[in-house]
Scaffold this active site. Sequence first.
Site, mmCIF file in Angstrom:
data_model
loop_
_atom_site.group_PDB
_atom_site.id
_atom_site.type_symbol
_atom_site.label_atom_id
_atom_site.label_comp_id
_atom_site.label_asym_id
_atom_site.label_seq_id
_atom_site.Cartn_x
_atom_site.Cartn_y
_atom_site.Cartn_z
ATOM 1 N N ALA A 190 -5.932 5.503 5.554
ATOM 2 C CA ALA A 190 -6.697 6.565 6.220
ATOM 3 C C ALA A 190 -7.918 6.994 5.408
ATOM 4 O O ALA A 190 -8.392 8.118 5.544
ATOM 5 C CB ALA A 190 -5.812 7.775 6.509
ATOM 6 N N ARG A 224 -7.571 -1.596 8.847
ATOM 7 C CA ARG A 224 -8.712 -0.792 8.439
ATOM 8 C C ARG A 224 -9.410 -0.131 9.643
ATOM 9 O O ARG A 224 -9.962 -0.792 10.495
ATOM 10 C CB ARG A 224 -9.690 -1.692 7.697
ATOM 11 C CG ARG A 224 -10.762 -0.982 6.897
ATOM 12 C CD ARG A 224 -11.553 -2.013 6.131
ATOM 13 N NE ARG A 224 -12.485 -1.416 5.192
ATOM 14 C CZ ARG A 224 -13.220 -2.121 4.336
ATOM 15 N NH1 ARG A 224 -13.115 -3.432 4.297
ATOM 16 N NH2 ARG A 224 -14.062 -1.511 3.510
ATOM 17 N N ARG A 254 -5.137 7.530 16.931
ATOM 18 C CA ARG A 254 -6.472 7.518 16.320
ATOM 19 C C ARG A 254 -7.483 6.822 17.229
ATOM 20 O O ARG A 254 -8.665 7.164 17.224
ATOM 21 C CB ARG A 254 -6.436 6.871 14.938
ATOM 22 C CG ARG A 254 -7.710 7.083 14.135
ATOM 23 C CD ARG A 254 -7.558 6.668 12.685
ATOM 24 N NE ARG A 254 -6.894 7.668 11.881
ATOM 25 C CZ ARG A 254 -7.524 8.548 11.094
ATOM 26 N NH1 ARG A 254 -8.851 8.571 11.053
ATOM 27 N NH2 ARG A 254 -6.842 9.405 10.383
ATOM 28 N N GLN A 292 0.822 -1.206 0.000
ATOM 29 C CA GLN A 292 0.000 0.000 0.000
ATOM 30 C C GLN A 292 0.858 1.259 0.000
ATOM 31 O O GLN A 292 0.323 2.355 -0.077
ATOM 32 C CB GLN A 292 -0.904 0.007 1.249
ATOM 33 C CG GLN A 292 -1.922 -1.109 1.284
ATOM 34 C CD GLN A 292 -2.631 -1.199 2.628
ATOM 35 O OE1 GLN A 292 -2.643 -2.243 3.258
ATOM 36 N NE2 GLN A 292 -3.233 -0.112 3.079
ATOM 37 N N GLU A 350 -12.719 3.164 5.447
ATOM 38 C CA GLU A 350 -12.637 2.689 6.829
ATOM 39 C C GLU A 350 -13.908 2.859 7.659
ATOM 40 O O GLU A 350 -14.224 1.982 8.477
ATOM 41 C CB GLU A 350 -11.477 3.392 7.533
ATOM 42 C CG GLU A 350 -10.121 2.989 6.988
ATOM 43 C CD GLU A 350 -9.004 3.838 7.568
ATOM 44 O OE1 GLU A 350 -8.036 3.263 8.086
ATOM 45 O OE2 GLU A 350 -9.099 5.077 7.496
ATOM 46 N N PHE A 357 -7.577 1.845 11.636
ATOM 47 C CA PHE A 357 -6.331 2.390 12.193
ATOM 48 C C PHE A 357 -6.487 2.826 13.648
ATOM 49 O O PHE A 357 -6.093 3.911 14.038
ATOM 50 C CB PHE A 357 -5.895 3.569 11.321
ATOM 51 C CG PHE A 357 -4.406 3.814 11.308
ATOM 52 C CD1 PHE A 357 -3.570 2.973 10.608
ATOM 53 C CD2 PHE A 357 -3.850 4.882 11.980
ATOM 54 C CE1 PHE A 357 -2.189 3.202 10.577
ATOM 55 C CE2 PHE A 357 -2.477 5.116 11.970
ATOM 56 C CZ PHE A 357 -1.652 4.268 11.268
#
Length: 790
Positions: free
Chosen positions: A530, A361, A329, A216, A732, A363
């Site tokens: 993100a 996914r 997060r 990614q 996400e 995060f």
Amino acid sequence: MTAPLDPRKGQPAAAATLAQVRKPLAHDSAQKHVTGTAAYVDDVVEPVGMLHVAPGWARNAVRGKILNLDLDKARAVDGVVAVLTAADVPGINDCSPALGDDPVFADGEIQFFGQVVFAVVAETRDAARRAARLAAVEIEPITAIISPEDAVAADTTVLPDYQFRRGSPETGMTAADHILSGVMHIGGQEHFYLEGQAAFAVPQEDGGMFVHSSTQHPTEVQHTVAKVLGVPDALVTTEVRRMGGGFGGKESQANQWAAIAAIAAAHTGRPCKLRLDRDDDMIMTGKRHDFRVEWQVGHDGEGRIRAVELDFLARCGYSADLSLGVNDRTMFHADSSYFYPDAAIRSRRLKTDTVSNTAFRGFGGPQGMLAAERLIDAIAISTGKDPLEVRKINFYDAERNFTPYGMPVEEHHVLHDLIAQLEKSSGYWDRRERVRAFNAASPVLKKGLALTPVKFGISFTLKHLNQAGALVHLYTDGSIQLNHGGTEMGQGLYQKVAQVVADEFGVGLDRIRITATNTSKVPNTGPTAASSGTDLNAMAAKRAAEAIKARLIGFLSTEHQVPEDQIHFASNKVFAGEKVLTLAEVAKAAHMARIQMSHAGFYATPGITWERESATGRPFLYFAYGGACAEVTIDTMTGEMTVDRVDILHDVGHSINPAIDIGQIEGGFVQGMGWLTTEELWWDDAGRLRTHAPSTYKIPTASDIPPDFRVALYEGNGNPQDTIYRSKAVGEPPVMLANAVFCAINDAVASLKPGMIPELNAPATPEAIMKAVRGMRRAKAPQSHEPVQA
């Protein structure tokens, strides 16, 4: 002079509706996926002389100092060309994303079960794998720290503690009418991408390296390979056309496998490929972070929150990896959709002797939001109110609209409207009565119902990652080549960006050629993560297309003496006053006139002002909202659970591609449901991962999909921020819709003894449900909804 008519619409071309954007078009690789012709790293044609690489590890060791490494038997296997260790790394033996704490090969010490110690390079993959099992690794054992509780006792961390504070939670807690507290365990999750980690390195001239990687983050792979080889970044090119799933597992953790393949290629001078076996992949790569959450909430008699204290204790593994951003997060989303007048949200990033946990996914957001929903459910149970009532009175609103980290919640009205619509369309209150009636009449089977919200921040919280580049070429036959820094892992990013570029040039998608992400075309890219892939890359591509169009419009204006505002691109035509041309005709003429028809577009997300050190500023450009209503049935004799019905309403702004967005919502929800119900990671007391194959790790299957599954897109005014066509991210946020399933299970267990808060941990496997059920049956029922500790 009037504008020419759009031949399809009978209206001026300037006012024509978008032809590609906002249409439910098929994924660009859909046909290739179902026919088996989509090419992945392992499908790249193998050149003559290619070698295979297999990582080797100490299968008898969890943690310890390496006393002796005997590789003679591995080297003696027929077909083995080389066996590589840390001593063979020409540059720096590190594949970490930032802190330099992830060795490519263990050097002197094994820090977790499954850590790579060496790599076998052989003529065949079978020979390499067989040889890797023949190495003898002698170690001096060290007692391993496995659980968060172990790490707390040993006081080991990979990063400093961090916190958000608002007001005085201590004072607020004292002033609250009621106080609840408890401990919740939230499990991790294996990525289980269909395509495992894979890399294919081909030596180039002057010490260069071309790397096909299932990643990614191609730029980070480029940096890592250059670092381990000891060469400049410019000598390394990374390319990825598509991944067979990523979900965050290929953001930083693809680095190691690309590095090993490149080291082998540099060492042998021959192309080298590494593809992890599924068991090795699950053992050697990081997961979603699991947490111990210690919580306390003060509230009034109506259930309105007065103060919150949350302590998130995360198992990070042996190195930092991406634990800084993930845990941050978690904290950013520990409010879910609720206003906390006074709050202390703290995080400990614990070091354990396990593989480094990494991006997944959401995060960290899903863990934070699940903890918030535990607070709400506890308040509802202890006050005897319906959980939806408690959720709604704690929602952000016009007067209470700042998060614990100080960001305004500007679209609080969307949250209220979306949940109100879902409450009505799902028939929540009628079903609540039916659930009560069912439970009253059923001694063994119990139903649960929950409607939960989603508020998810969109942007990287590391400011420098909020940028993207794109390269667009217009050829003289009117065809267009598109390249950008985003990667395709099945989520439809390439398709969405192609739709945007097609509409900019007014052509069909058949004129757009999507090319593989390549660091030699678009440099210095961020990861596709993100949920920002479309926001960033589509905007960069749009700007590139706009720049080329502007040059063409200027040329046509001069060439045909037509005002620039009378030149339009639509319906595979270019309208210049009364003249109608094909894009190919325009491109040929522009080429003859020496007009540049290539442009590198760039976009940087505006308004991101977050300063981590002071915990001030704006970390997100906007929030994406959603809601899910789930109904479940549990068997209190066995712990088995079924999801009977799910209703979802999700906010994607003005969708660029509704079909892809609905697919992302469905897939994200099911993946989240798996995390919260069936997917259980388990280490034994020695620290060995025992759930390392499909036979021991249960992801959702077709039979787990709710038989009544209703998904709709929220029809609002679009994103108030100036995003690409006013759309919102969708990758996400849908994962957190699955909180409704967990809360519904909790609701079903709670029905056994009104007023008693179940001790239900995630994932809510049959074993976890039975443990919670037995705890309820053993506990003394509280009187008159007196607050209880969970």
